[in-house]
Design an enzyme around this catalytic site. Structure first.
Site, PDB file in Angstrom:
ATOM      1  N   GLY A  14     -67.922 -40.608  11.183  1.00 39.04           N
ATOM      2  CA  GLY A  14     -68.108 -39.737  10.024  1.00 39.04           C
ATOM      3  C   GLY A  14     -67.347 -38.426  10.121  1.00 39.04           C
ATOM      4  O   GLY A  14     -67.721 -37.427   9.510  1.00 39.04           O
ATOM      5  N   LYS A  17     -62.012 -40.108   9.991  1.00 38.72           N
ATOM      6  CA  LYS A  17     -60.958 -40.923  10.611  1.00 38.72           C
ATOM      7  C   LYS A  17     -60.100 -41.583   9.541  1.00 38.72           C
ATOM      8  O   LYS A  17     -58.871 -41.639   9.656  1.00 38.72           O
ATOM      9  CB  LYS A  17     -61.621 -41.974  11.509  1.00 38.72           C
ATOM     10  N   TYR A  54     -76.202 -48.569   0.142  1.00 38.10           N
ATOM     11  CA  TYR A  54     -76.847 -47.663   1.089  1.00 38.10           C
ATOM     12  C   TYR A  54     -76.302 -47.868   2.501  1.00 38.10           C
ATOM     13  O   TYR A  54     -76.318 -46.981   3.324  1.00 38.10           O
ATOM     14  CB  TYR A  54     -78.367 -47.896   1.109  1.00 38.10           C
ATOM     15  N   GLN A 193     -63.472 -35.486  26.394  1.00 46.35           N
ATOM     16  CA  GLN A 193     -63.041 -36.007  27.703  1.00 46.35           C
ATOM     17  C   GLN A 193     -63.686 -37.369  27.977  1.00 46.35           C
ATOM     18  O   GLN A 193     -63.035 -38.288  28.479  1.00 46.35           O
ATOM     19  CB  GLN A 193     -63.424 -35.018  28.809  1.00 46.35           C
ATOM     20  N   VAL A 242     -60.966 -28.344   4.969  1.00 50.92           N
ATOM     21  CA  VAL A 242     -60.167 -27.906   3.828  1.00 50.92           C
ATOM     22  C   VAL A 242     -60.973 -28.033   2.536  1.00 50.92           C
ATOM     23  O   VAL A 242     -61.977 -28.742   2.476  1.00 50.92           O
ATOM     24  CB  VAL A 242     -58.869 -28.751   3.688  1.00 50.92           C
ATOM     25  N   CYS A 381     -67.526 -51.263 -16.322  1.00 51.90           N
ATOM     26  CA  CYS A 381     -68.135 -52.521 -15.892  1.00 51.90           C
ATOM     27  C   CYS A 381     -69.580 -52.605 -16.382  1.00 51.90           C
ATOM     28  O   CYS A 381     -69.798 -52.809 -17.572  1.00 51.90           O
ATOM     29  CB  CYS A 381     -68.004 -52.688 -14.385  1.00 51.90           C
ATOM     30  N   GLY A 383     -71.339 -50.263 -17.042  1.00 53.84           N
ATOM     31  CA  GLY A 383     -71.392 -49.210 -18.068  1.00 53.84           C
ATOM     32  C   GLY A 383     -70.940 -49.704 -19.436  1.00 53.84           C
ATOM     33  O   GLY A 383     -71.378 -49.196 -20.468  1.00 53.84           O
ATOM     34  N   MET A 384     -70.046 -50.700 -19.469  1.00 57.20           N
ATOM     35  CA  MET A 384     -69.678 -51.306 -20.753  1.00 57.20           C
ATOM     36  C   MET A 384     -70.788 -52.268 -21.194  1.00 57.20           C
ATOM     37  O   MET A 384     -71.189 -52.293 -22.354  1.00 57.20           O
ATOM     38  CB  MET A 384     -68.354 -52.080 -20.651  1.00 57.20           C
ATOM     39  N   GLN A 385     -71.288 -53.027 -20.240  1.00 59.67           N
ATOM     40  CA  GLN A 385     -72.307 -54.030 -20.577  1.00 59.67           C
ATOM     41  C   GLN A 385     -73.551 -53.363 -21.171  1.00 59.67           C
ATOM     42  O   GLN A 385     -74.053 -53.790 -22.219  1.00 59.67           O
ATOM     43  CB  GLN A 385     -72.659 -54.846 -19.321  1.00 59.67           C
ATOM     44  N   HIS A 507     -62.504 -52.126 -13.375  1.00 58.82           N
ATOM     45  CA  HIS A 507     -62.730 -50.883 -12.623  1.00 58.82           C
ATOM     46  C   HIS A 507     -61.443 -50.064 -12.543  1.00 58.82           C
ATOM     47  O   HIS A 507     -60.694 -50.191 -11.564  1.00 58.82           O
ATOM     48  CB  HIS A 507     -63.216 -51.209 -11.211  1.00 58.82           C
ATOM     49  N   GLU A 509     -61.058 -47.086 -11.787  1.00 63.84           N
ATOM     50  CA  GLU A 509     -61.052 -46.088 -10.702  1.00 63.84           C
ATOM     51  C   GLU A 509     -60.223 -46.542  -9.501  1.00 63.84           C
ATOM     52  O   GLU A 509     -59.707 -45.727  -8.751  1.00 63.84           O
ATOM     53  CB  GLU A 509     -62.492 -45.756 -10.263  1.00 63.84           C
TER      54      GLU A 509
HETATM   55  N1  GLN Z   1     -73.680 -56.589 -12.561  1.00 63.19           N
HETATM   56  C1  GLN Z   1     -72.645 -56.725 -13.539  1.00 63.19           C
HETATM   57  C2  GLN Z   1     -71.904 -58.047 -13.360  1.00 63.19           C
HETATM   58  O1  GLN Z   1     -71.960 -58.659 -12.316  1.00 63.19           O
HETATM   59  C3  GLN Z   1     -71.681 -55.557 -13.483  1.00 63.19           C
HETATM   60  C4  GLN Z   1     -70.917 -55.474 -12.210  1.00 63.19           C
HETATM   61  C5  GLN Z   1     -70.237 -54.160 -11.985  1.00 63.19           C
HETATM   62  O2  GLN Z   1     -70.550 -53.180 -12.660  1.00 63.19           O
HETATM   63  N2  GLN Z   1     -69.312 -54.094 -11.050  1.00 63.19           N
HETATM   64  O3  GLN Z   1     -71.221 -58.477 -14.262  1.00 63.19           O
END
Ligand code: GLN
Length: 535
Positions: A14, A17, A54, A193, A242, A381, A383-385, A507, A509
């Site tokens: 942690g 690295k 987690y 060391q 930083v 993902c 969030g769209m569903q 995704h 991101e």
């Molecule tokens: N659980 C949802 C699915 O499997 C969305 C997955 C996700 O958000 N990565 O389609």
């Protein structure tokens, strides 16, 4: 012929690295070299795909669909390269391969052993990465810290790689913590060391030591480490604390680490860096206009679970002079009764990916709130569903609309399994993973943002929007603006008559980079900034 850099960790985990390894990658790229990076994780899971956030934080996905450690996200963001399956090796993967070979009878009667069979497989993973990537330098990070029983085969394998190559082709980097004793403020090098000795007992003599410490690593401390660990003073670098993680390569450069590595690896006189990375960091530092984004999810107390989303938001902001402040909201706590309290002060709401039922109703409430209050919304993902479920429930009156992931018997399965997913029994590695094409509707917000007709994005989900409900949702103002034509799947939606309501099944991101923030994140933070002016 590639050169090899192996990054190991000592003292404690942690301490960054992964960032150190990625920063070395950036430095070498800035000196005109091509770089491939990989991570070895000593756990027995085949990949982190089935692990709880987690345990592990985010699962990062490569373009070819490998579910990997979040350090790969750092690598891609720092070196600005798309990595592959070759970049992520676990003990589980190595053993699965060896056992499969043993069952086939590939070992011709031999006793199959950790040395040489497991170690050969690990070495093969390094050499294959070099061969396929054709990179000038392959940087391999070994997860965990030296002294862990489960890291031993990996350390033995890299020792052998050192032994079987020319000495100027292999470099070892060891990252350590030099703790400061509370009260006396004294910095203690003893753990370093010990860590050095532990590495030596595995036959590895490190060339470079990267030190994390809250105190200043003075020349005299470097001299002491140098004496005890047999590493020259100019190969001991403090990774200072930083403000921006992207400063780490600059700190390393200031300490001459790139020149040291080039010299040690006999990489000759590479051109000096053009300084683009440092210009980017300087620009990021001037970003000052505040924008408040609510991130609504069920793992918000563990920011690492949303690492790439968080980084993509910050990067998109900084690149546009905006200082994104993330308000982390636990979706389990969010209800219709208290949503005003949680959400009335934010400029944008993002609901990232997730699995299972916990906290789902709170996410649905967040998307309702943004839709009804004209707050920019970005659904990724899950969030769209949930956004589509919310619209079906509240705008169309489909009261029990749901996803069959959670409610198999719903009258309105807005989100459902594709036929190809039905009957799949194994959880690991069976999601829709990696790159898929998506065609954009010419007359859409997202087309304007991407500036392209066809895009490619990375996926990680099992469920999809159920096409049976397309015409219903259209009535509610949903526009299906991104489609995968081969599978006839909805990949992006927008909402008519809303300042910014964009949600995608993939995704984004994972493809955002500090030097090239993702268009959907840029569109979202800019819309949120517009909203903040009104606030
Ligand atoms: N659980 C949802 C699915 O499997 C969305 C997955 C996700 O958000 N990565 O389609």
């Amino acid at each position: 012929m590639s050169k090899f850099i192996f990054v190991t960790g000592g003292v404690v985990s942690g301490i960054g690295k992964g960032i150190s390894a990625a920063s070395i990658g950036r430095l070498l790229k800035d000196r005109g070299l091509s770089v491939f990076m990989q991570k070895f994780d000593p756990y027995l899971n085949i990949d982190p795909g089935t692990m709880s956030p987690y345990q592990h934080g985010e699962v990062f996905v490569t373009r070819d669909g490998a579910e990997t450690d979040l350090d790969l996200g750092h690598y891609e963001r720092f070196i600005d390269e798309e990595l592959t399956k070759r970049a992520s090796i676990t003990t589980g993967k190595v053993y699965a391969k060896i056992i499969e070979k043993e069952r086939r009878g590939d070992f011709n009667g031999a006793t199959v052993q950790v040395i040489p069979h497991i170690t050969d497989e690990i070495k093969n993973a390094v050499y294959k990465a070099a061969e396929e990537s054709k990179a000038d330098v392959v940087i391999t990070e070994i997860g965990g810290t030296v002294g862990d029983i489960e890291s031993l085969p990996f350390l033995e394998a890299i020792r052998q790689i050192h032994a079987e190559n020319k000495k100027e082709d292999v470099l070892f980097v060891h990252t350590v913590l030099v703790p400061q004793i509370p009260g006396s403020d004294e910095l203690k090098t003893k753990p370093t060391q010990h860590s050095f000795k532990e590495l030596m007992s595995n036959g590895i003599k490190t060339n470079v030591i990267i030190v994390r410490s809250d105190g200043k690593i003075t020349e005299s401390i470097k001299n002491k480490i140098s004496l005890f660990c047999d590493v020259p003073v100019d190969a001991i670098v403090q990774s200072e604390n930083v403000e921006f993680i992207y400063e780490v390569p600059l700190v390393f450069h200031k300490n001459g680490l790139d020149n040291y590595i080039l010299r040690k690896l006999d990489l000759g006189n590479q051109p000096e860096s053009k300084g683009e990375w440092s210009k980017m960091v300087e620009r990021f530092k001037t970003a000052d206009k505040p924008v408040k984004i609510a991130l609504v999810g069920k793992y918000v107390e563990l920011h690492d679970a949303y690492l790439s989303v968080q980084q993509a938001l910050l990067d998109a902001g900084w690149d546009n002079g905006l200082m994104v402040e993330i308000k982390w909201i636990n979706s389990e706590e969010l209800t219709e009764e208290n949503s005003d309290e949680y959400l009335s002060d934010v400029d944008g709401i993002i609901v990232p990916g997730g699995f299972g039922s916990r906290g789902l109703e709170g996410m649905i409430e967040a998307s309702r709130y943004s839709r009804e209050h004209n707050i920019p919304y970005f659904g990724i993902c899950l969030g769209m569903q949930i956004g589509l479920i919310e619209i079906a429930r509240n705008a169309l009156g489909f009261r029990d609309a749901h996803t069959t992931e959670v409610e198999a018997k719903t009258t309105y399965p807005i989100i459902d399994l594709m036929d190809s997913q039905k009957g799949i029994e194994n959880l690991g590695g069976t999601l829709r993973l990696g790159n898929y094409d998506c065609l954009l509707e010419p007359d859409s917000k997202v087309h304007k943002l991407y500036g392209e007709d066809k895009i490619v994005e990375r996926h990680r989900h099992r469920y999809e929007f159920n096409n049976k409900f397309r015409s219903d949702l259209r009535r509610a103002g949903v526009q299906f603006v991104g489609i995968n034509e081969d599978l006839d799947l909805v990949e992006i939606i927008e909402l008519k008559d809303h300042p910014y309501y964009v949600a995608c099944q993939f995704h984004p991101e994972f493809k955002s980079r500090p030097n090239r923030p993702h268009p959907l994140f840029v569109g979202f933070v800019k819309a949120a900034f517009e909203k903040s002016k009104a606030n």
